[in-house]
Design a protein around this motif. Structure first.
Motif, PDB file in Angstrom:
ATOM      1  N   LYS B   2     -11.697 -14.476  -1.957  1.00  0.00           N
ATOM      2  CA  LYS B   2     -10.942 -13.165  -0.553  1.00  0.00           C
ATOM      3  C   LYS B   2     -12.013 -14.567   0.992  1.00  0.00           C
ATOM      4  CE  LYS B   2     -10.138  -8.939  -2.472  1.00  0.00           C
ATOM      5  NZ  LYS B   2     -10.976  -7.005  -3.099  1.00  0.00           N
ATOM      6  N   ARG B   3     -12.955 -14.593  -0.409  1.00  0.00           N
ATOM      7  CA  ARG B   3     -14.380 -14.886   0.238  1.00  0.00           C
ATOM      8  C   ARG B   3     -13.100 -16.579   0.842  1.00  0.00           C
ATOM      9  NH1 ARG B   3     -18.737 -14.098  -2.017  1.00  0.00           N
ATOM     10  NH2 ARG B   3     -19.223 -12.426  -0.715  1.00  0.00           N
ATOM     11  N   GLN B   4     -12.365 -17.174  -0.114  1.00  0.00           N
ATOM     12  CA  GLN B   4     -12.439 -18.208  -0.617  1.00  0.00           C
ATOM     13  C   GLN B   4     -10.828 -18.299   0.200  1.00  0.00           C
ATOM     14  OE1 GLN B   4     -11.453 -19.223  -4.251  1.00  0.00           O
ATOM     15  NE2 GLN B   4     -13.524 -20.741  -5.060  1.00  0.00           N
ATOM     16  N   ILE B   5     -10.045 -17.534   0.460  1.00  0.00           N
ATOM     17  CA  ILE B   5      -8.875 -17.202   1.379  1.00  0.00           C
ATOM     18  C   ILE B   5      -9.308 -17.071   3.155  1.00  0.00           C
ATOM     19  CG2 ILE B   5      -7.346 -15.898   1.975  1.00  0.00           C
ATOM     20  CD1 ILE B   5      -6.550 -15.532  -1.096  1.00  0.00           C
ATOM     21  N   ILE B   6     -10.891 -16.900   3.574  1.00  0.00           N
ATOM     22  CA  ILE B   6     -11.014 -16.309   3.990  1.00  0.00           C
ATOM     23  C   ILE B   6     -11.391 -18.035   4.879  1.00  0.00           C
ATOM     24  CG2 ILE B   6     -12.940 -15.479   5.396  1.00  0.00           C
ATOM     25  CD1 ILE B   6     -12.043 -12.871   4.263  1.00  0.00           C
ATOM     26  N   GLU B   7     -11.688 -18.512   4.216  1.00  0.00           N
ATOM     27  CA  GLU B   7     -13.136 -19.466   4.902  1.00  0.00           C
ATOM     28  C   GLU B   7     -11.368 -20.822   5.244  1.00  0.00           C
ATOM     29  OE1 GLU B   7     -15.656 -23.457   2.618  1.00  0.00           O
ATOM     30  OE2 GLU B   7     -16.022 -20.922   2.074  1.00  0.00           O
ATOM     31  N   GLN B   8     -10.158 -20.592   3.824  1.00  0.00           N
ATOM     32  CA  GLN B   8      -9.305 -22.105   3.731  1.00  0.00           C
ATOM     33  C   GLN B   8      -9.047 -21.576   5.270  1.00  0.00           C
ATOM     34  OE1 GLN B   8      -9.316 -24.045   1.608  1.00  0.00           O
ATOM     35  NE2 GLN B   8      -7.207 -25.229   1.504  1.00  0.00           N
ATOM     36  N   LEU B   9      -8.570 -20.189   5.315  1.00  0.00           N
ATOM     37  CA  LEU B   9      -7.122 -19.995   6.735  1.00  0.00           C
ATOM     38  C   LEU B   9      -8.382 -19.529   7.274  1.00  0.00           C
ATOM     39  CD1 LEU B   9      -5.029 -17.359   4.494  1.00  0.00           C
ATOM     40  CD2 LEU B   9      -4.984 -20.143   5.161  1.00  0.00           C
ATOM     41  N   ASN B  10      -9.773 -20.048   7.644  1.00  0.00           N
ATOM     42  CA  ASN B  10     -10.076 -19.496   8.950  1.00  0.00           C
ATOM     43  C   ASN B  10     -10.197 -18.592   9.784  1.00  0.00           C
ATOM     44  OD1 ASN B  10     -12.495 -20.592  10.648  1.00  0.00           O
ATOM     45  ND2 ASN B  10     -10.399 -21.482  12.270  1.00  0.00           N
ATOM     46  N   MET B  11      -9.622 -17.487   9.081  1.00  0.00           N
ATOM     47  CA  MET B  11      -9.842 -15.931   9.662  1.00  0.00           C
ATOM     48  C   MET B  11     -10.961 -15.089   9.989  1.00  0.00           C
ATOM     49  SD  MET B  11      -7.075 -15.027   6.415  1.00  0.00           S
ATOM     50  CE  MET B  11      -5.962 -14.128   7.204  1.00  0.00           C
ATOM     51  N   GLN B  12     -10.911 -15.811  11.619  1.00  0.00           N
ATOM     52  CA  GLN B  12     -12.254 -14.975  12.590  1.00  0.00           C
ATOM     53  C   GLN B  12     -12.171 -13.247  11.865  1.00  0.00           C
ATOM     54  OE1 GLN B  12     -11.288 -17.033  15.691  1.00  0.00           O
ATOM     55  NE2 GLN B  12     -11.859 -19.159  14.731  1.00  0.00           N
ATOM     56  N   ASP B  13     -13.171 -12.672  12.153  1.00  0.00           N
ATOM     57  CA  ASP B  13     -13.825 -11.784  12.448  1.00  0.00           C
ATOM     58  C   ASP B  13     -13.381 -10.752  10.906  1.00  0.00           C
ATOM     59  OD1 ASP B  13     -14.536 -11.806  14.975  1.00  0.00           O
ATOM     60  OD2 ASP B  13     -13.034 -11.451  15.382  1.00  0.00           O
ATOM     61  N   ILE B  14     -12.514 -11.213   9.721  1.00  0.00           N
ATOM     62  CA  ILE B  14     -12.366 -10.320   8.522  1.00  0.00           C
ATOM     63  C   ILE B  14     -13.633 -11.094   7.472  1.00  0.00           C
ATOM     64  CG2 ILE B  14      -9.989 -10.331   6.789  1.00  0.00           C
ATOM     65  CD1 ILE B  14      -8.670 -11.160   8.771  1.00  0.00           C
ATOM     66  N   THR B  15     -13.215  -9.967   6.776  1.00  0.00           N
ATOM     67  CA  THR B  15     -14.064 -10.336   5.383  1.00  0.00           C
ATOM     68  C   THR B  15     -14.076  -9.568   4.276  1.00  0.00           C
ATOM     69  OG1 THR B  15     -15.056  -7.453   6.035  1.00  0.00           O
ATOM     70  CG2 THR B  15     -16.234  -8.805   6.828  1.00  0.00           C
ATOM     71  N   PRO B  16     -14.495 -10.495   3.659  1.00  0.00           N
ATOM     72  CA  PRO B  16     -13.686  -9.542   1.527  1.00  0.00           C
ATOM     73  C   PRO B  16     -13.274  -8.221   1.694  1.00  0.00           C
ATOM     74  CG  PRO B  16     -14.933 -11.158   1.449  1.00  0.00           C
ATOM     75  CD  PRO B  16     -15.641 -10.456   2.970  1.00  0.00           C
ATOM     76  N   GLU B  17     -14.047  -7.478   1.935  1.00  0.00           N
ATOM     77  CA  GLU B  17     -14.102  -6.398   2.306  1.00  0.00           C
ATOM     78  C   GLU B  17     -12.536  -5.986   2.844  1.00  0.00           C
ATOM     79  OE1 GLU B  17     -16.772  -7.257   2.885  1.00  0.00           O
ATOM     80  OE2 GLU B  17     -17.694  -7.499   0.869  1.00  0.00           O
ATOM     81  N   ASP B  18     -12.272  -6.159   4.133  1.00  0.00           N
ATOM     82  CA  ASP B  18     -11.057  -6.351   5.391  1.00  0.00           C
ATOM     83  C   ASP B  18      -9.800  -6.119   3.812  1.00  0.00           C
ATOM     84  OD1 ASP B  18     -12.396  -4.743   6.685  1.00  0.00           O
ATOM     85  OD2 ASP B  18     -12.831  -7.060   7.034  1.00  0.00           O
TER      86      ASP B  18
END
Lengths: 377, 80
Positions: B2-18
């Motif tokens: 989940k962290r990798q996805i957030i980083e790769q897609l530059n998803m601001q304001d989203i945490t792995p828990e979301d």
């Protein structure tokens, strides 16, 4: 073919083989959205206080973009795209315009951050496994395209990439469109960013003053080479049909490329005034593109003294730094001065009288020269 | 992941828990699109050395974080 231009466009001034062609037209600046190193964005007082930079570069003061751009879109946007899109949104909002008849942008560097990112990954990853976003967003027309996407605007959309003439070309295109359809309302802007990479590379070429310089506050002190790097995204809504509340009128503009001598430059400026039936005494204020590099500033000094008869003049690059589309900032400054009638202290010292006519003259590396004549509405 | 996805897609304001394990990644759910699909393909190659050879597998593999994880584990078991 008679296209029904407001004042006849274009009007050629032919003297010699390398004569100046002045585009005489009249269109009106209805609104602006300007993200710059100064407090210029949104409903703020006109340069109430000058923001000064340290040595190196003059970076923009950026707003909270989430107010202007959808969160799902913002994550893909690099800084210059966000700057451009937000400036355009603010400009349209100020004009009360939802759908412009055309979107025209001018940029020399384009989306430099994404270009740098993409090229760096190409090197680091041996040209494999390249992510698509940086590549897609690195093209020069990304900002114009993003604005159109957000507005769902299918009207004319063009981007001009001509180094120091990029914004000038965009504005000229807007003027020609307005010549055909004066009632149109066109969104036109100039934008460029400075990144860590570009600043480092351009510093190596000797474009900027060293780390020991005093930044923008000391830009014009002493006789040294180099300037300060700047950036900005400045949009305008322009129209050929005047309305109460318009900021200013652009009456004429011209560009000339690589003049062979100071005399040629002087002759072109003289010719520009002639084409408008104006004498130097008719101009209330000259805004020059002085940038603190003594090599280029000598041209302004010579011109102000020998052609324009030492008029009241102010620079503008101590406010925004040097970049290829800085004339967009200069036009914004001229229009705001004409709107208010006076020069804010942060910009310099203006004449005691109300300012009605402003000449903007800039050259970029003594290669790209541009002149604009603006009057109060 | 989940962290990798957030980083790769530059998803601001989203945490792995979301991000729920079974939450759809595309359209509804996280609302990803075709460009994000390309980014996820690059993610699989970069982090897990998995090359998605059959494009038809895409919708199944990228349905959710769980389906991605299962695909990776199956691929790793196959190559162990």
């Amino acid at each position: 073919m008679d296209r029904g231009l407001p004042l006849g466009c274009p009007t050629g001034v032919t003297e010699t083989q390398t004569a100046l062609t002045t585009v005489s037209m009249q269109f009106y600046i209805r609104s602006s959205g300007n993200i710059s190193p100064q407090n210029t964005f949104g409903q703020v007082p006109f340069l109430a206080e000058a923001v000064v930079s340290g040595p190196g570069k003059f970076s923009c003061l950026e707003p909270d973009y989430r107010q202007y751009i959808d969160a799902k879109m913002i994550r893909r946007m690099s800084r210059i795209i966000k700057m451009g899109v937000a400036a355009a949104q603010e400009c349209l909002k100020a004009a009360g315009l939802q759908m412009p008849d055309a979107i025209i942008t001018g940029t020399a560097y384009g989306c430099l951050e994404d270009t740098g990112l993409f090229l760096t990954k190409m090197v680091e990853q041996q040209e494999e496994l390249l992510t698509p976003t940086a590549f897609i967003q690195s093209t020069h027309n990304t900002v114009g395209a993003q604005i159109a996407l957000m507005l769902q605007c299918h009207n004319y959309n063009n981007t001009f990439v001509h180094r120091g003439f990029s914004f000038e070309s965009a504005l000229l295109d807007a003027a020609m469109l307005l010549g055909e359809r004066p009632a149109s309302q066109i969104l036109v802007g100039g934008l460029d960013e400075i990144t860590g990479y570009s600043h480092e590379l351009l510093s190596r070429l000797g474009l900027y003053k060293g780390a020991g310089s005093r930044g923008s506050a000391g830009l014009f002190s002493g006789q040294s080479s180099g300037t300060i790097g700047g950036e900005g995204a400045c949009f305008f809504v322009v129209t050929g049909s005047r309305r109460e509340g318009d900021w200013a009128s652009v009456d004429a503009m011209t560009t000339f490329y690589k003049p062979d001598s100071m005399q040629t430059t002087c002759r072109y400026v003289d010719s520009f005034l002639d084409s408008q039936g104006l004498a130097p005494a008719d101009i209330d204020l000259v805004i020059t593109g002085r940038n603190g590099d003594f090599r280029g500033d000598e041209i302004y000094r010579h011109l102000l003294k020998d052609v324009l008869g030492n008029p009241c003049h102010i620079p503008y690059k101590h406010l925004c730094g040097e970049y290829p589309t800085s004339t967009a900032f200069a036009i914004w400054l001229a229009a705001r001065i004409l709107q208010s009638g006076s020069v804010p202290a942060a910009a310099g010292t203006g004449p005691a009288k109300t300012i009605r006519r402003v000449l903007v003259y800039n050259h970029y590396h003594n290669i790209h020269h541009s002149l604009f004549m603006l009057t109060a509405c | 992941m989940k962290r990798q996805i957030i980083e790769q897609l530059n998803m601001q304001d989203i945490t792995p828990e979301d991000i729920g394990d079974d939450q759809p990644l595309f359209v509804e759910g996280l609302g990803l699109d075709s460009i994000d699909a390309l980014e996820l393909i690059v993610l699989l190659q970069q982090h897990y050395k998995i090359k998605l050879s059959n494009a038809d597998d895409g919708p199944k593999v990228f349905r959710s974080v769980r389906t991605m994880a299962e695909y990776i584990m199956a691929h790793q078991a196959q190559n162990a």
